[in-house]
Every structure is written in structure tokens, then in C-alpha cells.
Design a protein around this motif. Structure first.
Motif, mmCIF file in Angstrom:
data_model
loop_
_atom_site.group_PDB
_atom_site.id
_atom_site.type_symbol
_atom_site.label_atom_id
_atom_site.label_comp_id
_atom_site.label_asym_id
_atom_site.label_seq_id
_atom_site.Cartn_x
_atom_site.Cartn_y
_atom_site.Cartn_z
ATOM 1 N N ARG A 7 -39.879 2.147 33.036
ATOM 2 C CA ARG A 7 -38.528 2.725 33.173
ATOM 3 C C ARG A 7 -37.862 2.752 31.807
ATOM 4 N NH1 ARG A 7 -37.715 -2.185 36.343
ATOM 5 N NH2 ARG A 7 -37.473 -0.825 38.120
ATOM 6 N N LEU A 8 -36.688 3.341 31.777
ATOM 7 C CA LEU A 8 -35.904 3.496 30.559
ATOM 8 C C LEU A 8 -35.836 2.186 29.779
ATOM 9 C CD1 LEU A 8 -34.087 5.514 28.995
ATOM 10 C CD2 LEU A 8 -32.165 4.605 30.283
ATOM 11 N N GLY A 9 -36.160 2.255 28.487
ATOM 12 C CA GLY A 9 -36.086 1.091 27.617
ATOM 13 C C GLY A 9 -37.383 0.341 27.438
ATOM 14 N N ASP A 10 -38.374 0.586 28.294
ATOM 15 C CA ASP A 10 -39.650 -0.112 28.192
ATOM 16 C C ASP A 10 -40.415 0.348 26.947
ATOM 17 O OD1 ASP A 10 -39.188 -1.528 30.504
ATOM 18 O OD2 ASP A 10 -40.522 -0.326 31.754
ATOM 19 N N SER A 11 -41.354 -0.482 26.500
ATOM 20 C CA SER A 11 -42.214 -0.139 25.374
ATOM 21 C C SER A 11 -43.570 -0.797 25.589
ATOM 22 C CB SER A 11 -41.592 -0.609 24.054
ATOM 23 O OG SER A 11 -41.421 -2.013 24.068
ATOM 24 N N ASN A 16 -46.951 4.124 25.532
ATOM 25 C CA ASN A 16 -47.581 5.014 24.554
ATOM 26 C C ASN A 16 -48.592 5.941 25.217
ATOM 27 O OD1 ASN A 16 -46.073 3.842 22.509
ATOM 28 N ND2 ASN A 16 -47.664 2.377 21.979
ATOM 29 N N GLN A 17 -49.320 5.443 26.204
ATOM 30 C CA GLN A 17 -50.285 6.287 26.938
ATOM 31 C C GLN A 17 -49.557 7.381 27.717
ATOM 32 O OE1 GLN A 17 -52.740 3.764 29.383
ATOM 33 N NE2 GLN A 17 -53.406 2.541 27.645
ATOM 34 N N VAL A 18 -48.468 7.034 28.352
ATOM 35 C CA VAL A 18 -47.689 8.013 29.116
ATOM 36 C C VAL A 18 -47.123 9.072 28.178
ATOM 37 C CG1 VAL A 18 -45.569 8.323 30.471
ATOM 38 C CG2 VAL A 18 -47.178 6.496 31.056
ATOM 39 N N ILE A 19 -46.580 8.651 27.046
ATOM 40 C CA ILE A 19 -46.026 9.586 26.067
ATOM 41 C C ILE A 19 -47.114 10.537 25.570
ATOM 42 C CG2 ILE A 19 -45.083 9.739 23.720
ATOM 43 C CD1 ILE A 19 -43.451 7.162 24.437
ATOM 44 N N ALA A 20 -48.288 10.003 25.265
ATOM 45 C CA ALA A 20 -49.393 10.847 24.799
ATOM 46 C C ALA A 20 -49.796 11.849 25.881
ATOM 47 C CB ALA A 20 -50.582 9.973 24.399
ATOM 48 N N SER A 21 -49.852 11.407 27.125
ATOM 49 C CA SER A 21 -50.206 12.305 28.237
ATOM 50 C C SER A 21 -49.171 13.402 28.412
ATOM 51 C CB SER A 21 -50.337 11.523 29.544
ATOM 52 O OG SER A 21 -51.428 10.654 29.486
ATOM 53 N N LEU A 22 -47.893 13.041 28.340
ATOM 54 C CA LEU A 22 -46.825 14.028 28.480
ATOM 55 C C LEU A 22 -46.865 15.051 27.350
ATOM 56 C CD1 LEU A 22 -43.956 11.634 29.584
ATOM 57 C CD2 LEU A 22 -45.006 13.417 30.998
ATOM 58 N N ASN A 23 -47.176 14.604 26.140
ATOM 59 C CA ASN A 23 -47.334 15.526 25.016
ATOM 60 C C ASN A 23 -48.529 16.445 25.231
ATOM 61 O OD1 ASN A 23 -45.363 15.242 22.769
ATOM 62 N ND2 ASN A 23 -45.928 13.102 22.916
ATOM 63 N N ASN A 34 -40.128 4.311 22.332
ATOM 64 C CA ASN A 34 -40.068 3.605 23.613
ATOM 65 C C ASN A 34 -39.788 4.612 24.725
ATOM 66 O OD1 ASN A 34 -37.306 4.159 23.579
ATOM 67 N ND2 ASN A 34 -36.739 2.096 22.976
ATOM 68 N N TYR A 35 -39.631 4.114 25.897
ATOM 69 C CA TYR A 35 -39.376 4.935 27.085
ATOM 70 C C TYR A 35 -37.904 5.332 27.058
ATOM 71 C CZ TYR A 35 -40.557 6.359 31.877
ATOM 72 O OH TYR A 35 -40.829 7.075 33.022
ATOM 73 N N ASP A 36 -37.610 6.387 26.276
ATOM 74 C CA ASP A 36 -36.225 6.810 26.119
ATOM 75 C C ASP A 36 -35.889 7.928 27.113
ATOM 76 O OD1 ASP A 36 -37.305 9.158 25.041
ATOM 77 O OD2 ASP A 36 -36.568 8.783 23.011
ATOM 78 N N GLN A 37 -34.700 8.493 26.972
ATOM 79 C CA GLN A 37 -34.251 9.506 27.930
ATOM 80 C C GLN A 37 -35.146 10.743 27.929
ATOM 81 O OE1 GLN A 37 -31.730 8.936 30.226
ATOM 82 N NE2 GLN A 37 -32.647 10.747 31.159
ATOM 83 N N SER A 38 -35.721 11.091 26.785
ATOM 84 C CA SER A 38 -36.623 12.247 26.757
ATOM 85 C C SER A 38 -37.868 11.999 27.606
ATOM 86 C CB SER A 38 -37.016 12.606 25.318
ATOM 87 O OG SER A 38 -37.825 11.609 24.727
#
Length: 67
Positions: A7-11, A16-23, A34-38
Motif C-alpha cells: 500500500r501507499l508508502g511501502d518500499s 520494486n517488482q511491482v513498479i517494474a511490472s507496471l512499467n 517507494n509505493y507512491d501515489q503514481s
């Protein structure tokens, strides 16, 4: 029961895996530290596109859809 994994604020590695997948799938166009609003917004869109409850949090149901 649906467990919230991220959730918001996590790191960390899972964030990082979720961010890479979303990209990779074109829902996120940045690499936040981190798990920011974007990330919340991109996860919510991912969930909506797959007919999941759109919360912006990664829960076990959302995580299974990534696999």
C-alpha cells in the motif's frame, strides 16, 4: 479473506517488482523509490482492467493476476 500486501508508502523488493511490472506493461512511466501515489493509480488501473476491485493496494488477488 483478501490480505493487503502493498500500500501507499511501502518500499522494498516486492514494491520494486511491482513498479517494474507496471512499467513493462505501460501503466507506469517512472521509477519511484517507494509505493507512491503514481503506483497506487497504476495499480488501480491494472485492477480495473482485469475486473478486480480497484483499490490501488496490491492484495493477494491482484498479485496472483501478475503471475
Amino acid at each position: 479473506m483478501i490480505e493487503v500486501l502493498l500500500r501507499l508508502g511501502d518500499s522494498g523488493d516486492l514494491v520494486n517488482q511491482v513498479i517494474a511490472s507496471l512499467n513493462r506493461i505501460g501503466l507506469l512511466h517512472s521509477t519511484p523509490e517507494n509505493y507512491d501515489q503514481s503506483v497506487v493509480d497504476a495499480v488501480a488501473l491494472f485492477q480495473q482492467q482485469r475486473g478486480l476491485t480497484s483499490t490501488g493496494n496490491v492484495n493477494n488477488q491482484t498479485y496472483r493476476d501478475w503471475e
